[in-house]
Design a protein around this motif. Structure first.
Motif, PDB file in Angstrom:
ATOM      1  N   GLU A  52      42.153  13.733  44.536  1.00  0.00           N
ATOM      2  CA  GLU A  52      41.601  12.536  43.912  1.00  0.00           C
ATOM      3  C   GLU A  52      42.722  11.844  43.144  1.00  0.00           C
ATOM      4  OE1 GLU A  52      38.204  13.566  41.579  1.00  0.00           O
ATOM      5  OE2 GLU A  52      37.190  14.573  43.239  1.00  0.00           O
ATOM      6  N   VAL A  53      42.809  10.527  43.306  1.00  0.00           N
ATOM      7  CA  VAL A  53      43.985   9.807  42.824  1.00  0.00           C
ATOM      8  C   VAL A  53      43.599   8.656  41.910  1.00  0.00           C
ATOM      9  CG1 VAL A  53      45.214  10.376  44.948  1.00  0.00           C
ATOM     10  CG2 VAL A  53      44.031   8.185  44.774  1.00  0.00           C
ATOM     11  N   ASP A  54      44.561   8.258  41.095  1.00  0.00           N
ATOM     12  CA  ASP A  54      44.481   7.005  40.352  1.00  0.00           C
ATOM     13  C   ASP A  54      44.986   5.906  41.291  1.00  0.00           C
ATOM     14  OD1 ASP A  54      45.846   4.766  38.876  1.00  0.00           O
ATOM     15  OD2 ASP A  54      44.942   5.778  37.166  1.00  0.00           O
ATOM     16  N   TYR A 132      58.595   7.559  38.550  1.00  0.00           N
ATOM     17  CA  TYR A 132      57.622   8.273  39.364  1.00  0.00           C
ATOM     18  C   TYR A 132      56.294   8.326  38.611  1.00  0.00           C
ATOM     19  CZ  TYR A 132      55.514  11.971  42.211  1.00  0.00           C
ATOM     20  OH  TYR A 132      54.670  12.695  43.030  1.00  0.00           O
ATOM     21  N   PRO A 133      55.183   7.932  39.249  1.00  0.00           N
ATOM     22  CA  PRO A 133      53.913   7.801  38.529  1.00  0.00           C
ATOM     23  C   PRO A 133      53.127   9.103  38.447  1.00  0.00           C
ATOM     24  CG  PRO A 133      53.623   7.082  40.783  1.00  0.00           C
ATOM     25  CD  PRO A 133      55.078   7.461  40.648  1.00  0.00           C
ATOM     26  N   ASP A 134      52.201   9.145  37.525  1.00  0.00           N
ATOM     27  CA  ASP A 134      51.255  10.252  37.400  1.00  0.00           C
ATOM     28  C   ASP A 134      50.018   9.882  38.227  1.00  0.00           C
ATOM     29  OD1 ASP A 134      49.838  12.464  36.647  1.00  0.00           O
ATOM     30  OD2 ASP A 134      49.392  11.760  34.623  1.00  0.00           O
ATOM     31  N   TRP A 135      50.094  10.119  39.540  1.00  0.00           N
ATOM     32  CA  TRP A 135      49.089   9.580  40.460  1.00  0.00           C
ATOM     33  C   TRP A 135      47.981  10.566  40.809  1.00  0.00           C
ATOM     34  CZ3 TRP A 135      48.703  11.615  45.544  1.00  0.00           C
ATOM     35  CH2 TRP A 135      49.747  12.471  45.929  1.00  0.00           C
ATOM     36  N   VAL A 136      48.155  11.841  40.499  1.00  0.00           N
ATOM     37  CA  VAL A 136      47.179  12.865  40.871  1.00  0.00           C
ATOM     38  C   VAL A 136      46.185  13.069  39.735  1.00  0.00           C
ATOM     39  CG1 VAL A 136      46.858  15.270  41.553  1.00  0.00           C
ATOM     40  CG2 VAL A 136      48.872  14.001  42.347  1.00  0.00           C
ATOM     41  N   GLU A 137      44.904  12.922  40.040  1.00  0.00           N
ATOM     42  CA  GLU A 137      43.873  13.167  39.034  1.00  0.00           C
ATOM     43  C   GLU A 137      43.257  14.556  39.190  1.00  0.00           C
ATOM     44  OE1 GLU A 137      41.037   9.957  38.881  1.00  0.00           O
ATOM     45  OE2 GLU A 137      42.435   8.746  37.694  1.00  0.00           O
ATOM     46  N   ARG A 138      42.841  14.907  40.389  1.00  0.00           N
ATOM     47  CA  ARG A 138      42.247  16.229  40.606  1.00  0.00           C
ATOM     48  C   ARG A 138      42.608  16.724  42.002  1.00  0.00           C
ATOM     49  NH1 ARG A 138      36.543  17.777  39.380  1.00  0.00           N
ATOM     50  NH2 ARG A 138      36.092  16.623  41.283  1.00  0.00           N
ATOM     51  N   VAL A 139      42.655  18.054  42.143  1.00  0.00           N
ATOM     52  CA  VAL A 139      42.905  18.697  43.431  1.00  0.00           C
ATOM     53  C   VAL A 139      41.688  19.548  43.772  1.00  0.00           C
ATOM     54  CG1 VAL A 139      44.364  20.307  44.713  1.00  0.00           C
ATOM     55  CG2 VAL A 139      45.402  18.724  43.066  1.00  0.00           C
ATOM     56  N   VAL A 140      41.151  19.344  44.969  1.00  0.00           N
ATOM     57  CA  VAL A 140      39.936  20.041  45.396  1.00  0.00           C
ATOM     58  C   VAL A 140      40.230  20.816  46.676  1.00  0.00           C
ATOM     59  CG1 VAL A 140      37.520  19.794  46.078  1.00  0.00           C
ATOM     60  CG2 VAL A 140      38.512  18.226  44.381  1.00  0.00           C
ATOM     61  N   ALA A 169      43.199  24.450  41.666  1.00  0.00           N
ATOM     62  CA  ALA A 169      42.154  23.517  42.086  1.00  0.00           C
ATOM     63  C   ALA A 169      41.213  23.202  40.929  1.00  0.00           C
ATOM     64  CB  ALA A 169      41.360  24.097  43.256  1.00  0.00           C
ATOM     65  N   ASP A 170      40.764  21.947  40.890  1.00  0.00           N
ATOM     66  CA  ASP A 170      39.767  21.528  39.903  1.00  0.00           C
ATOM     67  C   ASP A 170      38.354  21.839  40.371  1.00  0.00           C
ATOM     68  OD1 ASP A 170      41.302  19.657  37.768  1.00  0.00           O
ATOM     69  OD2 ASP A 170      42.186  19.407  39.753  1.00  0.00           O
ATOM     70  N   GLU A 171      38.172  21.929  41.683  1.00  0.00           N
ATOM     71  CA  GLU A 171      36.902  22.323  42.286  1.00  0.00           C
ATOM     72  C   GLU A 171      37.193  23.094  43.556  1.00  0.00           C
ATOM     73  OE1 GLU A 171      33.821  18.657  41.127  1.00  0.00           O
ATOM     74  OE2 GLU A 171      34.404  19.003  43.212  1.00  0.00           O
ATOM     75  N   VAL A 172      36.275  24.002  43.900  1.00  0.00           N
ATOM     76  CA  VAL A 172      36.348  24.735  45.161  1.00  0.00           C
ATOM     77  C   VAL A 172      34.995  24.609  45.853  1.00  0.00           C
ATOM     78  CG1 VAL A 172      36.693  26.973  46.268  1.00  0.00           C
ATOM     79  CG2 VAL A 172      38.058  26.358  44.254  1.00  0.00           C
ATOM     80  N   ARG A 229      50.881  22.296  41.682  1.00  0.00           N
ATOM     81  CA  ARG A 229      49.816  21.328  41.964  1.00  0.00           C
ATOM     82  C   ARG A 229      50.388  20.009  42.478  1.00  0.00           C
ATOM     83  NH1 ARG A 229      44.699  20.946  39.711  1.00  0.00           N
ATOM     84  NH2 ARG A 229      45.170  18.900  38.825  1.00  0.00           N
ATOM     85  N   LEU A 230      51.434  19.530  41.824  1.00  0.00           N
ATOM     86  CA  LEU A 230      52.030  18.271  42.254  1.00  0.00           C
ATOM     87  C   LEU A 230      52.668  18.414  43.631  1.00  0.00           C
ATOM     88  CD1 LEU A 230      52.790  15.354  41.737  1.00  0.00           C
ATOM     89  CD2 LEU A 230      54.810  16.152  40.483  1.00  0.00           C
ATOM     90  N   LEU A 231      53.305  19.552  43.877  1.00  0.00           N
ATOM     91  CA  LEU A 231      53.919  19.766  45.185  1.00  0.00           C
ATOM     92  C   LEU A 231      52.858  19.806  46.279  1.00  0.00           C
ATOM     93  CD1 LEU A 231      56.544  20.245  46.694  1.00  0.00           C
ATOM     94  CD2 LEU A 231      56.291  22.693  46.263  1.00  0.00           C
ATOM     95  N   LEU A 232      51.710  20.431  45.999  1.00  0.00           N
ATOM     96  CA  LEU A 232      50.604  20.419  46.955  1.00  0.00           C
ATOM     97  C   LEU A 232      50.142  18.991  47.232  1.00  0.00           C
ATOM     98  CD1 LEU A 232      48.379  23.425  45.799  1.00  0.00           C
ATOM     99  CD2 LEU A 232      49.357  23.120  48.081  1.00  0.00           C
ATOM    100  N   ALA A 233      50.025  18.204  46.170  1.00  0.00           N
ATOM    101  CA  ALA A 233      49.592  16.820  46.337  1.00  0.00           C
ATOM    102  C   ALA A 233      50.605  16.021  47.152  1.00  0.00           C
ATOM    103  CB  ALA A 233      49.378  16.175  44.968  1.00  0.00           C
ATOM    104  N   GLU A 234      51.882  16.242  46.901  1.00  0.00           N
ATOM    105  CA  GLU A 234      52.913  15.542  47.670  1.00  0.00           C
ATOM    106  C   GLU A 234      52.863  15.944  49.144  1.00  0.00           C
ATOM    107  OE1 GLU A 234      55.252  13.291  47.540  1.00  0.00           O
ATOM    108  OE2 GLU A 234      54.887  12.623  45.502  1.00  0.00           O
ATOM    109  N   ARG A 235      52.655  17.211  49.399  1.00  0.00           N
ATOM    110  CA  ARG A 235      52.558  17.653  50.795  1.00  0.00           C
ATOM    111  C   ARG A 235      51.326  17.057  51.457  1.00  0.00           C
ATOM    112  NH1 ARG A 235      52.604  23.862  50.762  1.00  0.00           N
ATOM    113  NH2 ARG A 235      52.494  23.542  53.015  1.00  0.00           N
ATOM    114  N   ALA A 236      50.230  16.962  50.708  1.00  0.00           N
ATOM    115  CA  ALA A 236      49.024  16.332  51.251  1.00  0.00           C
ATOM    116  C   ALA A 236      49.290  14.864  51.565  1.00  0.00           C
ATOM    117  CB  ALA A 236      47.872  16.467  50.255  1.00  0.00           C
ATOM    118  N   TYR A 237      49.994  14.190  50.665  1.00  0.00           N
ATOM    119  CA  TYR A 237      50.318  12.777  50.865  1.00  0.00           C
ATOM    120  C   TYR A 237      51.152  12.589  52.132  1.00  0.00           C
ATOM    121  CZ  TYR A 237      52.402   8.185  49.943  1.00  0.00           C
ATOM    122  OH  TYR A 237      52.822   6.879  50.048  1.00  0.00           O
ATOM    123  N   GLY A 238      52.127  13.447  52.325  1.00  0.00           N
ATOM    124  CA  GLY A 238      53.018  13.288  53.467  1.00  0.00           C
ATOM    125  C   GLY A 238      52.413  13.728  54.783  1.00  0.00           C
ATOM    126  N   LYS A 239      51.549  14.744  54.742  1.00  0.00           N
ATOM    127  CA  LYS A 239      51.026  15.320  55.981  1.00  0.00           C
ATOM    128  C   LYS A 239      49.733  14.666  56.437  1.00  0.00           C
ATOM    129  CE  LYS A 239      49.708  19.757  58.039  1.00  0.00           C
ATOM    130  NZ  LYS A 239      49.493  21.205  57.808  1.00  0.00           N
TER     131      LYS A 239
END
Length: 328
Positions: A52-54, A132-140, A169-172, A229-239
């Motif tokens: 979930e992103v800003d 570099y922005p703080d773009w990640v709000e939550r990881v599910v 993760a913020d939710e599972v 967490r941020l690295l996971l989000a970056e990988r999600a963004y790229g993949k």
């Protein structure tokens, strides 16, 4: 699921990922997201990851390119100073040889993420181009299990407990297929109480109203390593979740994209169903390369249908990125 899905968990995973991109959150208002499949850490790989992103911050993140940033690039980009400085002065000691940091500075400059110059005594100096922005709000994290029964729930119990306790993760959630029968409370007892359960009716493919929450998740502390967490989000963004365009063989004459509601899924005309990622390879006994004449003689997509499939899926991903930041 829809006709042609077979018993493929892979097909279900694609549909869940597309639904999340289209209509997340299952128990609240729609939220802008980035969705990916098969991401995780050394200890655990998740079927579907929803970030979930800003929207405004994600728009700034897009200026850093479409590819994800690895840990070395993140160190350089996030630590880049406003004014030129020697990289050893600007960055904290990484705990490993500085030559690897220097290589990351060169890579970052090559991707236009920072500005670089030669300083005094041959020192490499760099500065930020943008913050570099703080773009990640939550990881599910979502575990996809279309055939969720008592034995499957028991087998998942330890994995889900790890997901809850890992602090990433913020939710599972567990996603399963709707059967028309009510999920047994005894089945839920085998899973951690913090884990949500959502049923999907994909009989007509993906639709915004395909999900029904069976058990609401508990909001987790997510107090694990913020860098992971941020690295996971970056990988999600790229993949993203359409990465099957790179691992499967759309250049096979049997490969097609079929529309299932609001989703496009791979389909094999030889197998007459959705193939798995492991099946759709050059070593498949049914693999038949698209004829060379398909790539010429007026074929409407330059390079042939296989290249066209990859281009179409990439355009879809770009469109959803624009939608996440409110451009569409």
């Amino acid at each position: 699921m829809f006709r042609g899905a077979g018993d493929s968990e892979f097909a279900f995973e694609l549909l869940v990922s597309r639904w999340a991109e289209l209509a997340w959150h299952p128990a609240a208002d729609d939220r802008p997201v980035v969705v990916a499949r098969q991401l995780g850490t050394r200890e655990r790989r998740w079927d579907t990851v929803v970030v979930e992103v800003d929207p405004d911050a994600l728009d700034v993140r897009r200026a850093f390119g479409d590819r994800g940033l690895d840990s070395d690039l993140l160190r350089v980009v996030r630590g880049a100073p406003r004014e030129y400085a020697w990289y050893r002065d600007a960055l904290d000691d990484p705990g490993f040889p500085w030559r690897y940091v220097r290589e990351a500075v060169h890579r970052a400059a090559g991707r236009d993420l920072i500005e670089k110059r030669g300083g005094r005594n041959g020192r490499i100096e760099f500065r930020r181009k943008r913050e570099y922005p703080d773009w990640v709000e939550r990881v599910v994290a979502i575990e996809n299990k279309p055939d969720l029964d008592a034995s499957a729930a028991a087998a998942l119990s330890d994995q889900l407990r790890h997901d809850v306790d890992a602090g990433l993760a913020d939710e599972v959630w567990v996603a399963t297929s709707a059967t028309g029968d009510r999920v047994s409370p005894a089945l839920l007892e085998d899973m951690p109480v913090e884990v949500g359960v959502v049923e999907f009716d994909f009989s007509e493919g993906v639709a915004a109203d395909a999900a029904e929450v069976v058990w609401h998740p508990t909001a987790l502390a997510a107090d694990g390593d913020p860098r992971t967490r941020l690295l996971l989000a970056e990988r999600a963004y790229g993949k993203g979740w359409r990465s099957f365009r790179e691992t499967m063989r759309p250049d096979c004459r049997h490969f097609e994209l079929h529309r299932e509601g609001r989703a496009l899924v791979p389909y094999c005309t030889a197998k007459e169903r959705v193939p798995t990622a492991a099946e759709c390879k050059g070593g498949c006994p049914d693999f038949s390369p698209e004829p060379p004449q398909w790539r010429t003689n007026g074929w409407p997509i330059e390079g042939g249908p296989g290249k066209g499939v990859r281009a179409l899926l990439e355009r879809r991903r770009a469109r959803e990125r624009r939608r996440a930041v409110g451009e569409e």
